[in-house]
Write an enzyme that holds these catalytic residues in place. Sequence first.
Site, PDB file in Angstrom:
ATOM      1  N   GLY A   1       5.009  -1.655 -11.892  1.00 12.61           N
ATOM      2  CA  GLY A   1       5.600  -2.886 -11.388  1.00 12.61           C
ATOM      3  C   GLY A   1       5.991  -3.782 -12.545  1.00 12.61           C
ATOM      4  O   GLY A   1       5.510  -3.606 -13.669  1.00 12.61           O
TER       5      GLY A   1
ATOM      6  N   GLN B   1       7.765 -11.554 -16.806  1.00 11.80           N
ATOM      7  CA  GLN B   1       7.300 -10.631 -17.851  1.00 11.80           C
ATOM      8  C   GLN B   1       8.413 -10.228 -18.810  1.00 11.80           C
ATOM      9  O   GLN B   1       8.144  -9.627 -19.847  1.00 11.80           O
ATOM     10  CB  GLN B   1       6.679  -9.382 -17.228  1.00 11.80           C
ATOM     11  CG  GLN B   1       5.383  -9.665 -16.509  1.00 11.80           C
ATOM     12  CD  GLN B   1       4.801  -8.391 -15.955  1.00 11.80           C
ATOM     13  OE1 GLN B   1       5.189  -7.939 -14.882  1.00 11.80           O
ATOM     14  NE2 GLN B   1       3.877  -7.811 -16.699  1.00 11.80           N
TER      15      GLN B   1
ATOM     16  N   CYS C   1      -1.980  -4.500 -17.048  1.00 13.89           N
ATOM     17  CA  CYS C   1      -0.766  -5.308 -16.961  1.00 13.89           C
ATOM     18  C   CYS C   1       0.025  -5.120 -18.248  1.00 13.89           C
ATOM     19  O   CYS C   1      -0.550  -5.159 -19.341  1.00 13.89           O
ATOM     20  CB  CYS C   1      -1.144  -6.776 -16.768  1.00 13.89           C
ATOM     21  SG  CYS C   1       0.278  -7.883 -16.620  1.00 13.89           S
ATOM     22  N   LEU C   2       1.345  -4.931 -18.105  1.00 12.32           N
ATOM     23  CA  LEU C   2       2.189  -4.744 -19.287  1.00 12.32           C
ATOM     24  C   LEU C   2       2.141  -5.952 -20.217  1.00 12.32           C
ATOM     25  O   LEU C   2       2.366  -5.819 -21.413  1.00 12.32           O
ATOM     26  CB  LEU C   2       3.630  -4.449 -18.864  1.00 12.32           C
ATOM     27  CG  LEU C   2       3.842  -3.140 -18.101  1.00 12.32           C
ATOM     28  CD1 LEU C   2       5.301  -3.019 -17.652  1.00 12.32           C
ATOM     29  CD2 LEU C   2       3.442  -1.950 -18.949  1.00 12.32           C
TER      30      LEU C   2
ATOM     31  N   HIS D   1      -0.187  -7.703  -7.180  1.00 12.08           N
ATOM     32  CA  HIS D   1      -0.261  -8.003  -8.614  1.00 12.08           C
ATOM     33  C   HIS D   1       1.058  -8.630  -9.072  1.00 12.08           C
ATOM     34  O   HIS D   1       1.069  -9.661  -9.758  1.00 12.08           O
ATOM     35  CB  HIS D   1      -0.557  -6.709  -9.387  1.00 12.08           C
ATOM     36  CG  HIS D   1      -0.585  -6.878 -10.869  1.00 12.08           C
ATOM     37  ND1 HIS D   1      -1.757  -6.799 -11.596  1.00 12.08           N
ATOM     38  CD2 HIS D   1       0.394  -7.111 -11.783  1.00 12.08           C
ATOM     39  CE1 HIS D   1      -1.477  -6.978 -12.887  1.00 12.08           C
ATOM     40  NE2 HIS D   1      -0.172  -7.172 -13.013  1.00 12.08           N
ATOM     41  N   GLU D   2       2.186  -8.008  -8.682  1.00  8.16           N
ATOM     42  CA  GLU D   2       3.491  -8.532  -9.108  1.00  8.16           C
ATOM     43  C   GLU D   2       3.789  -9.880  -8.455  1.00  8.16           C
ATOM     44  O   GLU D   2       4.325 -10.781  -9.105  1.00  8.16           O
ATOM     45  CB  GLU D   2       4.605  -7.527  -8.813  1.00  8.16           C
ATOM     46  CG  GLU D   2       4.474  -6.211  -9.554  1.00  8.16           C
ATOM     47  CD  GLU D   2       4.175  -6.342 -11.045  1.00  8.16           C
ATOM     48  OE1 GLU D   2       4.696  -7.269 -11.705  1.00  8.16           O
ATOM     49  OE2 GLU D   2       3.416  -5.503 -11.558  1.00  8.16           O
TER      50      GLU D   2
ATOM     51  N   HIS E   1       2.272 -12.724 -10.291  1.00  4.67           N
ATOM     52  CA  HIS E   1       3.040 -13.155 -11.470  1.00  4.67           C
ATOM     53  C   HIS E   1       4.034 -14.261 -11.105  1.00  4.67           C
ATOM     54  O   HIS E   1       4.275 -15.166 -11.906  1.00  4.67           O
ATOM     55  CB  HIS E   1       3.820 -11.978 -12.074  1.00  4.67           C
ATOM     56  CG  HIS E   1       3.042 -11.150 -13.038  1.00  4.67           C
ATOM     57  ND1 HIS E   1       2.548 -11.646 -14.228  1.00  4.67           N
ATOM     58  CD2 HIS E   1       2.690  -9.844 -12.997  1.00  4.67           C
ATOM     59  CE1 HIS E   1       1.918 -10.677 -14.874  1.00  4.67           C
ATOM     60  NE2 HIS E   1       1.985  -9.579 -14.155  1.00  4.67           N
TER      61      HIS E   1
END
Length: 161
Positions: free
Chosen positions: A46, A51, A90-91, A132-133, A136
């Site tokens: 995701g 991000q 997480c990226l 999760h996304e 953000h």
Amino acid sequence: MTVKKIVTFPATILQEVCDPVTVFDRKLGKLLDDMYDTMIEFDGVGLAAPQIGIKKRIAIVDIDDESGTIELINPEIIKTEGEQTDPEGCLSFPGLYGKVSRPNYVKIKAQNRKGKSYTLEAEGFLARAIQHEMDHLEGILFTSKVIRYIEEEELERLENE
């Protein structure tokens, strides 16, 4: 299509509430395509617009299952049920993993790249990735929900069980 640079913590944009998308045009379509390429390049499931430095309510999720790529524009949670506790990464936090509890089921309403509204129901890992996304987009980081941090070696062991 372009691979974008991933914004990493402590960049302030990661903790800001994102603005709604109001224009659905080719530029938005290209952004979604770029987000997909970026997510794949960095081996994510995701990616949210903040991000890559864009403060808009846009996210994509692809857990490599029959659901395919899910584009979430201006998403809202309608309903949640149950609970699951599993590892997350997480990226924007390379190499950091932790156990996080989230609802096991989620029903959301969102728009696609053309502005058409739709609803989606998800369970398990897909529900986790979507939540999760969506966090953000509210400036909420997974680190604020971690019950216990885990090392990469433990993560690999858990994935192989």
